[in-house]
Design an enzyme around this catalytic site. Structure first.
Site, short mmCIF file in Angstrom:
data_model
loop_
_atom_site.label_atom_id
_atom_site.label_comp_id
_atom_site.label_asym_id
_atom_site.label_seq_id
_atom_site.Cartn_x
_atom_site.Cartn_y
_atom_site.Cartn_z
N ALA A 73 68.83 34.76 -1.76
CA ALA A 73 69.94 34.24 -0.95
C ALA A 73 71.19 35.11 -1.12
O ALA A 73 71.90 35.40 -0.16
CB ALA A 73 70.25 32.80 -1.33
N TYR B 281 71.21 38.27 -2.03
CA TYR B 281 70.96 39.57 -1.40
C TYR B 281 71.10 39.46 0.12
O TYR B 281 71.68 40.34 0.77
CB TYR B 281 69.56 40.06 -1.76
CG TYR B 281 69.27 41.47 -1.29
CD1 TYR B 281 69.63 42.57 -2.07
CD2 TYR B 281 68.65 41.71 -0.07
CE1 TYR B 281 69.38 43.87 -1.65
CE2 TYR B 281 68.40 43.00 0.36
CZ TYR B 281 68.76 44.07 -0.44
OH TYR B 281 68.52 45.34 0.00
N ASP B 282 70.60 38.36 0.69
CA ASP B 282 70.76 38.14 2.13
C ASP B 282 72.23 38.04 2.50
O ASP B 282 72.65 38.49 3.58
CB ASP B 282 70.04 36.85 2.55
CG ASP B 282 68.52 37.01 2.55
OD1 ASP B 282 68.05 38.17 2.56
OD2 ASP B 282 67.83 35.98 2.53
N GLU C 191 55.35 29.06 9.50
CA GLU C 191 54.70 29.05 8.19
C GLU C 191 55.75 29.12 7.08
O GLU C 191 56.82 29.70 7.27
CB GLU C 191 53.73 30.24 8.06
CG GLU C 191 54.39 31.57 8.27
CD GLU C 191 53.38 32.70 8.49
OE1 GLU C 191 53.69 33.82 8.07
OE2 GLU C 191 52.32 32.46 9.08
N LYS D 271 57.99 30.30 4.14
CA LYS D 271 58.38 31.64 3.67
C LYS D 271 58.27 31.64 2.15
O LYS D 271 59.14 31.15 1.45
CB LYS D 271 59.80 31.99 4.12
CG LYS D 271 60.20 33.42 3.79
CD LYS D 271 61.58 33.75 4.33
CE LYS D 271 61.92 35.21 4.07
NZ LYS D 271 61.95 35.54 2.64
N ASP E 74 58.42 32.62 -1.62
CA ASP E 74 59.37 33.42 -2.41
C ASP E 74 58.59 34.17 -3.49
O ASP E 74 58.51 33.75 -4.64
CB ASP E 74 60.41 32.49 -3.04
CG ASP E 74 61.64 33.26 -3.52
OD1 ASP E 74 61.72 34.47 -3.22
OD2 ASP E 74 62.49 32.65 -4.18
N TYR F 109 49.08 36.40 5.58
CA TYR F 109 49.79 35.92 6.78
C TYR F 109 50.01 36.99 7.85
O TYR F 109 50.54 36.69 8.92
CB TYR F 109 51.13 35.30 6.39
CG TYR F 109 52.05 36.20 5.59
CD1 TYR F 109 52.57 37.38 6.11
CD2 TYR F 109 52.41 35.85 4.29
CE1 TYR F 109 53.41 38.18 5.37
CE2 TYR F 109 53.26 36.66 3.54
CZ TYR F 109 53.76 37.81 4.09
OH TYR F 109 54.59 38.61 3.35
N LYS G 174 66.21 30.40 7.11
CA LYS G 174 66.47 30.21 5.68
C LYS G 174 66.96 28.79 5.39
O LYS G 174 67.71 28.19 6.17
CB LYS G 174 67.51 31.23 5.19
CG LYS G 174 67.01 32.67 5.20
CD LYS G 174 65.84 32.85 4.24
CE LYS G 174 65.53 34.30 3.97
NZ LYS G 174 66.50 34.95 3.09
N CYS H 248 104.77 38.65 -5.62
CA CYS H 248 103.59 39.31 -6.17
C CYS H 248 103.50 39.04 -7.67
O CYS H 248 104.47 39.27 -8.40
CB CYS H 248 103.67 40.81 -5.90
SG CYS H 248 102.37 41.77 -6.70
N CYS I 188 104.02 42.86 -9.54
CA CYS I 188 105.28 43.62 -9.57
C CYS I 188 106.50 42.77 -9.27
O CYS I 188 107.63 43.26 -9.38
CB CYS I 188 105.22 44.79 -8.58
SG CYS I 188 105.25 44.31 -6.84
N CYS J 259 101.98 41.64 -0.68
CA CYS J 259 103.05 42.16 -1.51
C CYS J 259 103.75 43.30 -0.77
O CYS J 259 103.10 44.15 -0.17
CB CYS J 259 102.47 42.68 -2.83
SG CYS J 259 103.62 43.68 -3.80
N CYS K 249 103.93 48.94 -6.71
CA CYS K 249 103.14 47.85 -7.27
C CYS K 249 101.93 48.45 -7.98
O CYS K 249 101.10 49.12 -7.36
CB CYS K 249 102.69 46.89 -6.17
SG CYS K 249 101.67 45.52 -6.77
#
Length: 772
Positions: free
Chosen positions: A42, A44-45, A124, A126, A128, A236, A324, A418, A421, A436, A442
């Site tokens: 998840a 990575y997606d 179907e 998915k 993992d 599959y 997903k 900020c 600074c 800022c 800064c």
């Protein structure tokens, strides 16, 4: 660190973010190849989705090494490489029911199917796990490989042969002489938990989740280790095949099962988007009881002839998509809110959390996006919050558990200065972030601005990267871009550098050569290197081409800086229906200080004062006025407080626009920025002029505006032809405009041209002027 929203990114920030994402995803690909992933699918997606969204918004910034152009992970060096007969591509993702409806609609449009024709799919689970490609010749297993980068994988034949679910010889009959059967290797949850418990008791390595376990088990050098692991397989799909063996996806699964492969029993043929969504929600409900991990549902068009017609786009098939499941959630306590300052000065709030595990990852920080988001969710320090990992690079706070709020929890007050600074942090009109105003004074921005200055598309100084910049800044050697060039001629500092480990005579010589080589710089690189907000490399090129040389640009930038519109004028101009023509009418109005219509309603007063202004604009003006004196004040603002002609010229450059023009003006309006620029220019030898347009044509050097519904050519064609002949194409008419080419339906620009005495041409007259 929390990442800014995609909508708030400037072009320069987007380029930096794409570079970061490419590097980060390449690192995770390498870790995956070594069976040591650090993040979940998840997450990575989410990285991939963020990369794709930025590329969609900034298509000119797509990198050669973009993750959107890659599939899978690189091949590990410990296994031989195997080229797949047919590439193993990835699937696009759907995250809600609307995405599924769009997916089905796209298929219908592509195939030009009538509205009443039903589209059948195979849905179907998915799995993992780890994808595998298994090659059979004359029914005998001859080779097995991982997906790898999609075109080549790792040879894990010996390991795959240890799995009981994968037949060494195909059963039954009817299989092609050559076929690549594809599927997923996975570990059942109970067996995985038992393995981890036994390994922990024996002091051996344990795995974070079943997917990591399956990947690590298949990448064992000794196949006997794999044989001792509880691994299973579902078939599959298929790759190369010497002959067709089915007419539908469903029939192919039946054939796999007949040949000795397990096929997921929850694979189902279903019609339409409603049927797909029904399968999805059923599997979502049953997910915990399946006995193995799934992270969504895959939908594939059932008819193989339709799959063939639909084909592929980029790295994915048009005929399949992965829907997903939503991210897992958890609750924890918000212990604090930290404010981070970015390269362009943007203040980003980050939630500091009591550590909690979400989706197998320990989370300590989460994005809060901006001050509006904090206020909208009423997030307070001490609150118990609901956290999830979905749709972003780092976790996000979904909501507050109100009944667990401490009695003394106070609404969060976003800082107006900020934290680094102490400079004022302002929120420009129409923006969601405070910034800022400290710029290069800064410390939080300085190193980032210097990194941008030496980056590849800016000054591209070889041998001067982030590590060196930080070290030189900490020693007090570099505080602004000019200091980089001063360093190259400071013999005392260079002698100190030669005496340090890691440098020496050759390194210092190369550094000096890299710096001195950039004392000659192209104008567009210089402009990009200044790090002006909203001025990316493409906008820098447009500005350079328009002005030609540094002297012309610098003069225009300073003039624009003296003509920044007042906040009152900006508010007026942003009113609904308030067009450039409306402002022009208001500025030209000659009004008496005495109210000539004291009894008239306000709307009538506005109509009398500004004849020809449409009703929507009058309604917007009515929100800013109450009486005749305030109408007089609006007319004065329109007449006196608007942008200077030069600022309008910059905004009118095709492809630049008012936001970037204002950014240039505001940058050069700050005295410390002017000082930084002056110091830098003093250190340069040559600023190369932009490539000169043609000067020997009828329209060379002329400013042209196109308006109306052009019939002989598209607006893009007209612009490209004019620029190729040395003309400047602008988006607005001013007294500096030479020609207005007007097609049917020309409106306010035609009126402005007539007011300024600009030559107005038809399309035919324009073509005659430029020679057809």
């Amino acid at each position: 660190m929390a990442e800014p929203s995609i909508e708030s990114l400037s072009e320069a920030e987007a380029a930096d973010e794409l570079a970061r994402l490419a590097a980060e995803m390449a690192r995770h690909d390498a870790l995956y190849a070594e069976a040591a992933p650090e993040i979940t699918d998840a997450d990575y997606d989410a990285l991939r989705a963020r990369n794709l969204a930025i590329e969609t918004r900034f298509p000119a910034l797509v990198r050669e090494d973009s993750p959107s152009r890659k599939v899978g992970a690189p091949v590990s060096s410990q296994f031989a490489e195997v080229r797949h007969g047919v590439p193993m591509l990835s699937l696009d993702n759907a995250f809600d029911d609307g995405d599924v409806t769009d997916f089905v609609a796209r298929i219908r449009r592509f195939l030009n199917l009538p509205a009443d024709e039903r589209i059948a799919f195979v849905a179907e689970p998915k799995i993992d796990g780890l994808s595998a490609n298994i090659r059979y010749e004359n029914g005998v297993l001859v080779q097995g490989a991982t997906r790898g980068d999609g075109r080549a994988g790792e040879d894990i034949t010996a390991n795959l042969k240890t799995l009981k679910d994968i037949p060494q010889k195909l059963s039954g009959s009817g299989w092609p002489a050559l076929i690549e059967v594809r599927g997923e290797v996975y570990a059942p949850n109970e067996e995985f938990a038992a393995f981890n418990a036994e390994a922990e008791a024996a002091g051996r390595r344990t795995y974070a989740n079943p997917r990591n376990f399956a990947a690590g088990s298949l990448r064992q050098i000794d196949p006997s280790v794999t044989a001792g692991r509880p691994l299973r397989f579902f078939a599959y799909a298929w790759g190369e095949s010497s002959e067709p063996f089915a007419e539908t996806q469903g029939q192919a699964l039946e054939k796999f099962n007949a040949w000795g492969f397990p096929v997921n029993p929850r694979s189902t043929r279903v019609e339409g988007a409603e049927g797909l969504v029904g399968i999805y929600h059923g599997l979502e409900t049953d997910r915990a009881g399946l006995g193995y991990d799934i992270d969504g549902v895959v939908y594939k068009v059932d008819r193989l002839d339709w799959q063939s017609r639909l084909g592929f786009v980029s790295r994915s098939p048009r005929w399949a998509i992965a829907h997903k499941f939503p991210a897992q959630q958890a609750t924890t306590v918000l212990e604090g809110i930290d404010i981070q300052v970015g390269r362009t000065g943007s203040l980003t709030p980050v939630a500091r959390l009591a550590p909690v595990t979400v989706g197998g990852v320990v989370v300590r920080n989460a994005t809060l996006h901006n001050e509006d988001e904090i206020a909208r969710k009423d997030v307070r320090i001490g609150d118990t919050v609901v956290l999830q990992r979905a749709g972003d690079v780092i976790p996000q706070i979904v909501s507050v558990v109100a009944d667990k709020r401490p009695a003394d929890a106070m609404p969060y007050l976003f800082p107006t200065h900020c934290p680094v600074c102490g400079s004022e942090a302002v929120r420009p009109e129409g923006e969601v972030r405070r910034r800022c105003t400290g710029g290069l004074i800064c410390a939080a921005q300085l190193v980032e601005r210097l990194k941008h200055f030496v980056s590849r598309r800016a000054f591209d100084i070889e041998g001067l990267g982030e590590k060196q910049l930080i070290a030189f800044h900490e020693r007090g050697w570099i505080h602004e871009p000019a200091d980089i060039f001063r360093l190259a001629r400071d013999t005392e500092k260079l002698d100190d550098l030669r005496a340090e480990d890691g440098y020496g005579e050759t390194s210092v010589k190369n550094l000096v050569a890299g710096i001195d080589a950039r004392r000659t710089i192209a104008l567009e690189r210089l402009l990009f290197g200044l790090g002006i907000r909203d001025i990316g490399d493409q906008t820098s090129l447009l500005l350079a081409r328009h002005f030609g040389d540094w002297k012309a640009f610098h003069a225009a930038a300073l003039e624009a800086a003296s003509g920044i519109p007042s906040p009152e004028w900006t508010q007026l101009a942003e009113g609904h229906g308030v067009s450039a023509r409306t402002l022009s009418v208001m500025a030209a109005a000659e009004l008496s200080s005495d109210d000539p219509w004291p009894e008239a309603p306000l709307d009538q007063k506005l109509a009398f004062a500004f004849p020809g202004v449409a009703a929507p604009a009058r309604r917007a003006l009515a929100e800013l006025t109450t009486d005749w004196p305030s109408i007089l004040e609006l007319a004065r603002i329109a007449r006196e407080d608007g942008p200077s002609a030069t600022l309008g010229e910059i905004a009118g450059i095709s492809g630049v626009g008012p936001v970037a023009a204002r950014a240039v003006a505001e940058f050069f309006h700050e005295p410390h920025n002017q000082t930084v620029v002056t110091n830098l220019i003093d250190q340069l030898d040559v600023i190369e002029d932009a490539e000169r347009p043609k000067s020997d044509t009828q329209v060379a050097g002329k400013t042209v505006v196109f308006t109306g519904a052009l019939e002989r050519f598209t607006r893009d064609e007209a612009k490209a032809r004019a620029e190729s002949l040395g003309a400047k194409v602008s988006g607005s008419v001013s007294k500096k405009t030479d020609y207005l080419v007007a097609g049917p339906g020309a409106g306010s620009k035609l009126a402005d041209a007539q007011k300024h005495g600009v030559a107005v041409l038809t399309e035919d007259e324009w073509l005659a002027l430029i020679g057809g």
